[in-house]
Each structure stands twice: as structure tokens, then as C-alpha cells.
Scaffold this motif. Structure first.
Motif, short mmCIF file in Angstrom:
data_model
loop_
_atom_site.label_atom_id
_atom_site.label_comp_id
_atom_site.label_asym_id
_atom_site.label_seq_id
_atom_site.Cartn_x
_atom_site.Cartn_y
_atom_site.Cartn_z
N GLY A 10 99.31 66.16 52.54
CA GLY A 10 98.28 66.11 51.37
C GLY A 10 97.36 65.47 51.16
N GLY A 11 97.97 64.12 50.93
CA GLY A 11 97.52 62.94 51.45
C GLY A 11 95.97 61.79 51.92
N GLY A 22 81.29 61.97 51.99
CA GLY A 22 81.23 60.81 51.93
C GLY A 22 80.90 60.13 50.35
N ARG A 23 82.01 60.94 49.51
CA ARG A 23 82.85 60.36 48.47
C ARG A 23 84.00 59.42 48.70
NH1 ARG A 23 78.55 64.08 47.09
NH2 ARG A 23 77.16 62.66 45.91
N ASP A 24 84.60 58.95 47.85
CA ASP A 24 86.02 59.06 47.78
C ASP A 24 86.68 59.44 46.51
OD1 ASP A 24 85.93 56.23 49.48
OD2 ASP A 24 85.73 55.15 47.29
N VAL A 25 87.65 59.96 47.09
CA VAL A 25 88.15 61.18 45.64
C VAL A 25 89.11 59.90 44.19
CG1 VAL A 25 90.32 62.11 45.23
CG2 VAL A 25 89.36 62.22 47.58
N PRO A 26 88.32 60.25 43.26
CA PRO A 26 89.14 59.29 42.24
C PRO A 26 90.75 59.40 42.28
CG PRO A 26 87.85 61.15 41.43
CD PRO A 26 87.97 61.67 42.68
N GLY A 27 91.08 58.18 41.85
CA GLY A 27 92.48 57.72 41.90
C GLY A 27 93.38 57.67 43.01
N ASN A 32 93.97 61.62 46.14
CA ASN A 32 93.83 62.04 47.57
C ASN A 32 94.85 63.04 47.61
OD1 ASN A 32 91.34 61.13 49.17
ND2 ASN A 32 92.40 59.31 49.45
N ILE A 33 96.97 62.70 47.65
CA ILE A 33 97.32 63.85 47.68
C ILE A 33 97.12 65.02 46.65
CG2 ILE A 33 100.23 64.50 46.98
CD1 ILE A 33 100.43 61.25 48.02
N ILE A 34 96.53 65.03 44.92
CA ILE A 34 96.56 65.61 44.38
C ILE A 34 95.30 67.06 45.43
CG2 ILE A 34 95.23 66.67 41.83
CD1 ILE A 34 97.42 63.58 41.20
N ALA A 35 94.21 65.65 46.15
CA ALA A 35 93.18 66.68 46.08
C ALA A 35 93.61 67.48 47.69
CB ALA A 35 92.14 65.90 46.43
N GLY A 36 94.75 67.37 48.47
CA GLY A 36 95.36 67.99 49.04
C GLY A 36 95.72 68.93 48.55
N PHE A 37 96.84 69.11 47.60
CA PHE A 37 97.70 70.03 46.83
C PHE A 37 96.83 71.41 46.29
CE2 PHE A 37 100.94 67.46 47.41
CZ PHE A 37 102.14 68.35 47.62
N VAL A 67 87.42 70.29 50.56
CA VAL A 67 86.22 69.36 50.76
C VAL A 67 85.99 70.72 49.42
CG1 VAL A 67 83.67 70.34 51.93
CG2 VAL A 67 86.05 69.03 52.86
N VAL A 68 85.81 71.78 49.13
CA VAL A 68 84.73 72.25 47.64
C VAL A 68 85.44 71.36 46.94
CG1 VAL A 68 84.59 74.21 46.72
CG2 VAL A 68 85.13 74.38 48.98
N LEU A 69 87.07 71.28 46.38
CA LEU A 69 87.05 70.88 45.90
C LEU A 69 86.47 69.16 45.34
CD1 LEU A 69 89.94 70.80 42.81
CD2 LEU A 69 90.84 69.50 44.46
N VAL A 70 86.70 68.26 46.03
CA VAL A 70 86.30 67.41 46.20
C VAL A 70 85.07 67.41 45.67
CG1 VAL A 70 85.85 64.81 47.39
CG2 VAL A 70 88.03 66.18 47.34
N PHE A 71 83.50 67.81 46.78
CA PHE A 71 82.29 68.39 45.94
C PHE A 71 82.46 68.82 44.57
CE2 PHE A 71 78.61 70.92 45.82
CZ PHE A 71 77.83 70.26 46.19
N ILE A 72 83.16 69.36 44.23
CA ILE A 72 83.13 70.02 42.87
C ILE A 72 83.27 68.73 42.33
CG2 ILE A 72 84.29 71.51 40.58
CD1 ILE A 72 83.84 73.84 43.52
#
Length: 85
Positions: A10-11, A22-27, A32-37, A67-72
């Protein structure tokens, strides 16, 4: 060991999504783990379950969903930052 493997995968998925956008995931790592899950869940809802599977994740839909989640999330955070200034 399966739970730890899922956290690692997930991470990695969240980290790759941040690299693609091209942007860091907050946290940091936790983000990263939360965005992956959440991305894996979102991707499997939208695209179904296909492609290679590891750690309980179908990699193709999980990566696309992340990718969609991080973009939003990046759009929301950017718009919130502009409103504060």
C-alpha cells in the motif's frame, strides 16, 4: 506477516501515485499507505479486479485509483491554500 506485506505494498502504491502526479502525498509514509489502501479500493470499484495481485492488491486498478485519489487531494489542498492567502 500478511498484514505487514499489505502495508508495504500500500505504501509503495501511494508513493508511486505521488511520483506519477508529481506531488507528495500529505502525511509522509502514513499518507502513502492510506493513499494506497483507499486507491486500491477506489480502483477496484471503478475498474474491477484484474492484473497481477500481490499483498491483497490488484496492482493495475490500485495504482490507477491511487493516482486519481492523489490528484483530487492535491487539487483540494491547493484550492484551500489559495483561499487562505
Amino acid at each position: 506477516m500478511g498484514f505487514i506485506w499489505s502495508l508495504i505494498i500500500g505504501g509503495i502504491i501511494g508513493w508511486l501515485a505521488g511520483l506519477i502526479i508529481g506531488r507528495d502525498v500529505p502525511g509522509g509514509i502514513i499518507g502513502n499507505i492510506i493513499a494506497g489502501f483507499i486507491g486500491a479500493w477506489l480502483g477496484s470499484l471503478i475498474l474491477g479486479k484484474f492484473g497481477p495481485e500481490t499483498g491483497g492488491f490488484y496492482l493495475v486498478p490500485a495504482l490507477i485509483g491511487a493516482v486519481v485519489l492523489v490528484f483530487i487531494v492535491s487539487l483540494i489542498l491547493r484550492s484551500m491554500g489559495r483561499n487562505r492567502a
